[in-house]
Design a protein around this motif. Structure first.
Motif, mmCIF file in Angstrom:
data_model
loop_
_atom_site.group_PDB
_atom_site.id
_atom_site.type_symbol
_atom_site.label_atom_id
_atom_site.label_comp_id
_atom_site.label_asym_id
_atom_site.label_seq_id
_atom_site.Cartn_x
_atom_site.Cartn_y
_atom_site.Cartn_z
ATOM 1 N N ASN A 54 -15.560 -2.876 -1.685
ATOM 2 C CA ASN A 54 -15.217 -2.221 -0.411
ATOM 3 C C ASN A 54 -15.097 -3.576 0.599
ATOM 4 O O ASN A 54 -15.810 -3.774 1.259
ATOM 5 C CB ASN A 54 -16.037 -0.845 0.457
ATOM 6 C CG ASN A 54 -15.975 0.332 -0.667
ATOM 7 O OD1 ASN A 54 -15.136 0.841 -1.010
ATOM 8 N ND2 ASN A 54 -16.794 0.198 -1.635
ATOM 9 N N GLY A 55 -13.903 -3.327 1.386
ATOM 10 C CA GLY A 55 -13.603 -4.226 2.366
ATOM 11 C C GLY A 55 -13.382 -5.345 2.329
ATOM 12 O O GLY A 55 -12.809 -5.605 1.271
ATOM 13 N N SER A 76 -11.615 -1.352 -3.807
ATOM 14 C CA SER A 76 -10.958 -0.079 -2.738
ATOM 15 C C SER A 76 -9.596 -0.733 -2.455
ATOM 16 O O SER A 76 -9.417 -1.484 -2.551
ATOM 17 C CB SER A 76 -11.608 0.581 -1.683
ATOM 18 O OG SER A 76 -11.352 -0.442 -1.013
ATOM 19 N N GLU A 77 -8.509 0.473 -2.346
ATOM 20 C CA GLU A 77 -6.855 0.104 -1.594
ATOM 21 C C GLU A 77 -7.113 -0.881 -0.228
ATOM 22 O O GLU A 77 -6.547 -1.245 -0.889
ATOM 23 C CB GLU A 77 -6.447 0.821 -1.685
ATOM 24 C CG GLU A 77 -6.412 2.313 -3.287
ATOM 25 C CD GLU A 77 -5.292 3.149 -2.472
ATOM 26 O OE1 GLU A 77 -4.494 3.875 -2.997
ATOM 27 O OE2 GLU A 77 -6.106 4.247 -1.260
ATOM 28 N N SER A 78 -8.659 -0.080 0.155
ATOM 29 C CA SER A 78 -8.125 -1.025 1.400
ATOM 30 C C SER A 78 -9.491 -2.459 1.538
ATOM 31 O O SER A 78 -9.504 -3.562 2.613
ATOM 32 C CB SER A 78 -8.706 -0.479 2.948
ATOM 33 O OG SER A 78 -10.526 -0.211 2.093
ATOM 34 N N SER A 79 -9.083 -2.704 0.396
ATOM 35 C CA SER A 79 -9.920 -4.080 0.326
ATOM 36 C C SER A 79 -9.931 -5.627 0.332
ATOM 37 O O SER A 79 -8.020 -5.642 0.264
ATOM 38 C CB SER A 79 -11.341 -4.238 -1.627
ATOM 39 O OG SER A 79 -10.145 -4.035 -2.237
ATOM 40 N N ASP A 88 -9.987 4.375 -1.413
ATOM 41 C CA ASP A 88 -10.976 4.852 -0.551
ATOM 42 C C ASP A 88 -11.780 5.271 -0.688
ATOM 43 O O ASP A 88 -11.149 7.063 -0.739
ATOM 44 C CB ASP A 88 -10.785 4.421 0.957
ATOM 45 C CG ASP A 88 -9.947 2.921 0.858
ATOM 46 O OD1 ASP A 88 -9.550 2.153 0.042
ATOM 47 O OD2 ASP A 88 -9.435 2.833 2.507
ATOM 48 N N GLY A 89 -13.694 5.633 -1.034
ATOM 49 C CA GLY A 89 -14.552 6.222 -0.733
ATOM 50 C C GLY A 89 -14.515 6.358 -2.118
ATOM 51 O O GLY A 89 -15.362 7.579 -2.551
ATOM 52 N N THR A 91 -14.571 4.092 -5.437
ATOM 53 C CA THR A 91 -15.168 3.016 -5.662
ATOM 54 C C THR A 91 -16.691 2.804 -6.683
ATOM 55 O O THR A 91 -16.427 3.220 -7.738
ATOM 56 C CB THR A 91 -15.242 1.403 -4.928
ATOM 57 O OG1 THR A 91 -16.370 1.624 -3.872
ATOM 58 C CG2 THR A 91 -14.084 1.356 -4.781
#
Length: 257
Positions: free
Chosen positions: A106-107, A126-129, A186-187, A189
């Protein structure tokens, strides 16, 4: 064991969590030694069949904690080099131990954090990584296995793009490049990573582990050595009760078709 990296074992799954969220999980000396020691425990313990790697807080790993190293005084280059040696020993143990590892990412992943991530055999992001090199920004060169693991994952040319520029990859781009295996919301993973690990643990666990070892080791040996290792390994696998039962079940299913 210190709190810089958390380590638990439950039903065959070793759970390793980078735990310096205030420092974006950058690795200091304490964390480096914990990483190496945990790797050795994973290698030595018969009750571990798979590993899940994740990180606390909003970022996966920013690499080595260069700021802390530079604040210690003395020869900064020697200090950072010593830290790299400790980290590298942990990486060597994790990648050569026949126990597959899945990472939940993540991230941000930056610098040496790419190496920590790529120690894993299967990566769920995650999608936002986001993924970036950043070494040159502080006048340093790749460490934490990045010079080997990154081109192994995405090819030399793409690895050079990351190392020689400030290019930042989104999760979608990382998936397209082959840097990660899956991208999930997100959330999600950790849940997805556990599903992957549970497949290994509920199936032919030893065979998954040996497959990981063969593929990891094979990248650094000549073809004949790999062929010889494959012969020895499949011979040993075929002699196990687990393999005999699975082969018999497969043959029975085939006979019914």
């Amino acid at each position: 064991m210190t709190d810089s990296i958390l380590f638990t074992v439950d039903d065959g799954l070793a759970h390793v969590t980078l735990n310096r969220p205030a420092r974006l999980n950058a690795i200091n000396e304490d964390a480096a030694r914990a990483w190496r020691d945990i790797a050795q425990q994973v290698a030595d313990r018969d009750d571990i069949g798979a590993v899940l790697l994740d990180a606390a807080g909003p970022a996966f790993c920013a690499g080595g904690d260069v700021a802390e190293m530079s604040s210690l005084g003395g020869d900064t280059g020697s200090t950072i080099g010593d830290l790299a040696d400790i980290i590298h020993e942990g990486h060597r143990i994790f990648t050569t131990t026949p126990k597959p590892m899945v990472a939940a990412v993540n991230g941000a992943v930056a610098g040496g954090g790419l190496g920590f991530m790529l120690v894993a055999d299967y990566i769920v992001a995650s999608e936002s990584s986001k993924f970036v090199s950043k070494y040159a920004d502080i006048g340093l060169t790749p460490d934490c296995g990045v010079s080997t693991l990154l081109p192994e994952a995405i090819g030399v040319r793409r690895a050079l793009q990351l190392a020689l520029s400030s290019k930042l990859l989104t999760a979608a781009e990382a998936l397209d490049w082959g840097l990660v295996a899956e991208v999930v919301a997100d959330g999600e993973t950790d849940a997805r990573a556990r599903e992957v690990a549970n497949v290994w643990l509920s199936g032919a666990t030893a065979a998954f582990g040996q497959a990981k070892r063969l593929l990891r080791d094979g990248a650094f040996r000549d073809f004949q050595s790999n062929l010889d290792d494959e012969s020895r390994t499949i011979n040993a696998a075929a002699a196990t009760d687990d393999a005999r039962a699975r082969i018999a079940a497969f043959a029975a299913r085939s006979a019914r078709r």
